[in-house]
Design an enzyme around this catalytic site. Structure first.
Site, short mmCIF file in Angstrom:
data_model
loop_
_atom_site.label_atom_id
_atom_site.label_comp_id
_atom_site.label_asym_id
_atom_site.label_seq_id
_atom_site.Cartn_x
_atom_site.Cartn_y
_atom_site.Cartn_z
N HIS A 28 0.82 -1.21 0.00
CA HIS A 28 0.00 0.00 0.00
C HIS A 28 0.86 1.27 0.00
O HIS A 28 0.34 2.35 -0.27
CB HIS A 28 -0.91 -0.01 1.23
CG HIS A 28 -2.35 0.25 0.92
ND1 HIS A 28 -2.90 0.20 -0.35
CD2 HIS A 28 -3.40 0.57 1.75
CE1 HIS A 28 -4.20 0.47 -0.29
NE2 HIS A 28 -4.52 0.70 0.95
N ASN B 153 -9.34 2.90 -1.87
CA ASN B 153 -9.91 3.85 -0.92
C ASN B 153 -9.20 5.20 -0.90
O ASN B 153 -9.83 6.24 -0.65
CB ASN B 153 -9.91 3.25 0.49
CG ASN B 153 -10.96 2.17 0.65
OD1 ASN B 153 -11.97 2.17 -0.06
ND2 ASN B 153 -10.73 1.24 1.55
#
Length: 203
Positions: free
Chosen positions: A19, A113
Site C-alpha cells: 500500500h 480507498n
C-alpha cells in the site's frame, strides 16, 4: 507547478508495504533529484524542488490512506494548481503484476480507498494518476492483510523497475506528453494460459 503525491500510510510499521508504493516512489524521486521531503504542511510531508525545469512539490500525506483527499485538496488549493493537469497521484494497484504501471489522465477509484477519498475531496475524477502494480491478492487472503504486507524478495527487482518507470512517466507528464507516457509504459496484462483454459472449461 506540479504536485506529485505518493499515497501510503505513515509510521514505521507500514514502510515498504504494498500500500506504500506511492511513498516508496516519492522517496526515490527525492533521492534522484536531490529534494528534501521533510517539511510538514497541509497534513503531508513535502519537499519543493525543480525537476527538468519544472517547479515540483513532492508530497506524502500523513492522514493515512483512507483520508488522503484531505491533504491532496489542501495542497492543491494552497498552491493554486489545476486539479486536472497539475496534480499527479501515485498509488498501488492489485490488478497489475508487480512492476507494471498504468498512466491515466482521469478515471474512477477502481476500489482504491485512497483514490476514492481524493475524488470525494476534489469533487472530480479528472486528475492524473499513475498506478503501480503490486500483484494480485491470493484468493483466500484478506485484502487489508495483503496490501499491508511486505513485498517478498523475489518481487523486489520488478517493484524497483516499476518505481523507476513511474518516475520516467511522470517526467513525460510534466513535459505535457501524457499520451507518450501512456503509449510507452501502459502494458497489457497477459492472462495465464492455464487460467484461460480453465475459464473456457467453466463456460
Amino acid at each position: 507547478m506540479y504536485i506529485v503525491v505518493g499515497l501510503g500510510n505513515p509510521t514505521k510499521q507500514y514502510e515498504n508495504t504494498r500500500h506504500n508504493i506511492g511513498f516508496m516512489t516519492i522517496d526515490e524521486m527525492a533521492d534522484r533529484y536531490g529534494i528534501s521531503v521533510t517539511s510538514i504542511q497541509h497534513k503531508a510531508r513535502i519537499g519543493k524542488g525543480i525537476i527538468n525545469g519544472h517547479k515540483v512539490i513532492l508530497a506524502e500525506p500523513l492522514t493515512y490512506m483512507n483520508l488522503s483527499g484531505e491533504s491532496v485538496r489542501a495542497l492543491a488549493d494552497y498552491f493554486k494548481v489545476d486539479y486536472s493537469s497539475e496534480v499527479i497521484i501515485i498509488s498501488d494497484d492489485i490488478e497489475l503484476p508487480p512492476g507494471y504501471i498504468r498512466v491515466r489522465p482521469k478515471g474512477s477509484a477502481g476500489g482504491h480507498n485512497g483514490l476514492k477519498n481524493i475524488i470525494q475531496h476534489l469533487g472530480t475524477e479528472e486528475f492524473i494518476r499513475v498506478r503501480v502494480g503490486v500483484g494480485e491478492k491470493p484468493k483466500k487472503m484478506d485484502l487489508a492483510e495483503y496490501v499491508l504486507g511486505h513485498f517478498p524478495p523475489n518481487e523486489m527487482e520488478d517493484i524497483k523497475s516499476g518505481i523507476s518507470q513511474t518516475i520516467d512517466a511522470i517526467n513525460l507528464i510534466m513535459d505535457e506528453k501524457i499520451s507518450d507516457a501512456m503509449n510507452q509504459f501502459n502494458r497489457k496484462v497477459k492472462k495465464d494460459s492455464a487460467e484461460s483454459n480453465e475459464n473456457k472449461t467453466l463456460k
